[in-house]
Design an enzyme around this catalytic site. Structure first.
Site, PDB file in Angstrom:
ATOM      1  N   ASP A   9       0.857  -1.183   0.000  1.00 55.77           N
ATOM      2  CA  ASP A   9       0.000   0.000   0.000  1.00 55.77           C
ATOM      3  C   ASP A   9       0.897   1.240   0.000  1.00 55.77           C
ATOM      4  O   ASP A   9       2.134   1.139  -0.143  1.00 55.77           O
ATOM      5  CB  ASP A   9      -1.015  -0.032   1.164  1.00 55.77           C
ATOM      6  CG  ASP A   9      -0.394   0.334   2.514  1.00 55.77           C
ATOM      7  OD1 ASP A   9       0.847   0.465   2.620  1.00 55.77           O
ATOM      8  OD2 ASP A   9      -1.167   0.484   3.480  1.00 55.77           O
ATOM      9  N   CYS A  66       3.276  -2.692   4.044  1.00 58.02           N
ATOM     10  CA  CYS A  66       2.389  -1.572   4.364  1.00 58.02           C
ATOM     11  C   CYS A  66       3.146  -0.708   5.375  1.00 58.02           C
ATOM     12  O   CYS A  66       4.371  -0.809   5.471  1.00 58.02           O
ATOM     13  CB  CYS A  66       1.020  -2.058   4.851  1.00 58.02           C
ATOM     14  SG  CYS A  66       1.006  -2.918   6.445  1.00 58.02           S
ATOM     15  N   THR A  68       3.298  -0.784   8.658  1.00 57.47           N
ATOM     16  CA  THR A  68       3.941  -1.607   9.689  1.00 57.47           C
ATOM     17  C   THR A  68       4.233  -3.023   9.222  1.00 57.47           C
ATOM     18  O   THR A  68       4.973  -3.756   9.897  1.00 57.47           O
ATOM     19  CB  THR A  68       3.020  -1.728  10.915  1.00 57.47           C
ATOM     20  OG1 THR A  68       1.780  -2.305  10.476  1.00 57.47           O
ATOM     21  CG2 THR A  68       2.768  -0.376  11.565  1.00 57.47           C
ATOM     22  N   HIS A  99      11.817 -22.350  10.176  1.00 58.74           N
ATOM     23  CA  HIS A  99      10.844 -23.016  11.057  1.00 58.74           C
ATOM     24  C   HIS A  99       9.400 -22.950  10.557  1.00 58.74           C
ATOM     25  O   HIS A  99       8.667 -23.919  10.709  1.00 58.74           O
ATOM     26  CB  HIS A  99      10.888 -22.389  12.457  1.00 58.74           C
ATOM     27  CG  HIS A  99      12.153 -22.658  13.196  1.00 58.74           C
ATOM     28  ND1 HIS A  99      12.348 -22.318  14.514  1.00 58.74           N
ATOM     29  CD2 HIS A  99      13.323 -23.240  12.795  1.00 58.74           C
ATOM     30  CE1 HIS A  99      13.566 -22.665  14.898  1.00 58.74           C
ATOM     31  NE2 HIS A  99      14.177 -23.222  13.868  1.00 58.74           N
TER      32      HIS A  99
END
Ligand code: RB5
Length: 150
Positions: A9, A66, A68, A99
């Site tokens: 975004d 984005c 965060t 993992h």
């Protein structure tokens, strides 16, 4: 050569060119699913585009961005088969492949720099999934999906 779908975004676009050029340097073919400017857009739409590309097999994996990394990862994780991980450093990037076999990583344009994004993408792309006990845990996640997704 791996195909990697990339989407962001307006909050993540600051990282996109750095991510794309790093992936190309690593030998990947990049599918750029937008956005393409700093105009405000809705991150779930771009998380969905990348997640669908990965879940359908059009892409082998994805990178979403984005502000965060959190919102777009939440959206991507609503698609069955997606394991999208928010990553803020190279240790997390490596371990989420080792993992979790993360098929999408999520980065925050307001959290990390373009240079940190380069190192994170390299660490994730070049790391190997370890399987073994980790596969048992991914199988549990798949079972949860089977029980809860239509
Ligand atoms: C958009 O302003 C911002 O909310 C978005 O980029 C993201 O950080 C959401 O998690």
């Amino acid at each position: 050569m791996k195909k990697i779908a990339v989407g962001c975004d307006h909050g993540g676009i600051v990282l996109k060119e750095s991510v794309i050029s790093t992936l190309k340097e690593l030998g990947a073919e990049v599918i750029d699913l937008g956005c393409y400017s700093e105009e405000s857009v809705d991150y779930p739409e771009y998380g969905l585009k990348v997640a669908n590309a990965v879940a359908s097999g059009e892409a082998d994996a994805g990178v979403v961005m984005c502000g965060t990394g959190i919102g777009i990862s939440i959206a991507a994780n609503k698609v069955k088969g997606i394991r999208a991980a928010v990553v803020t450093n190279t240790y997390m990037a490596q371990l989420t492949k080792n993992h979790n076999n993360a098929n999408i990583i999520a980065l925050g344009g307001r959290v990390i720099s373009p240079e940190e994004a380069r190192e994170i993408v390299k660490a994730w792309y070049t790391a190997e999934y370890e399987g073994g006990r980790h596969q048992r845990r991914l199988d549990i996640i798949s079972r949860i999906e089977d029980e809860n997704f239509k």
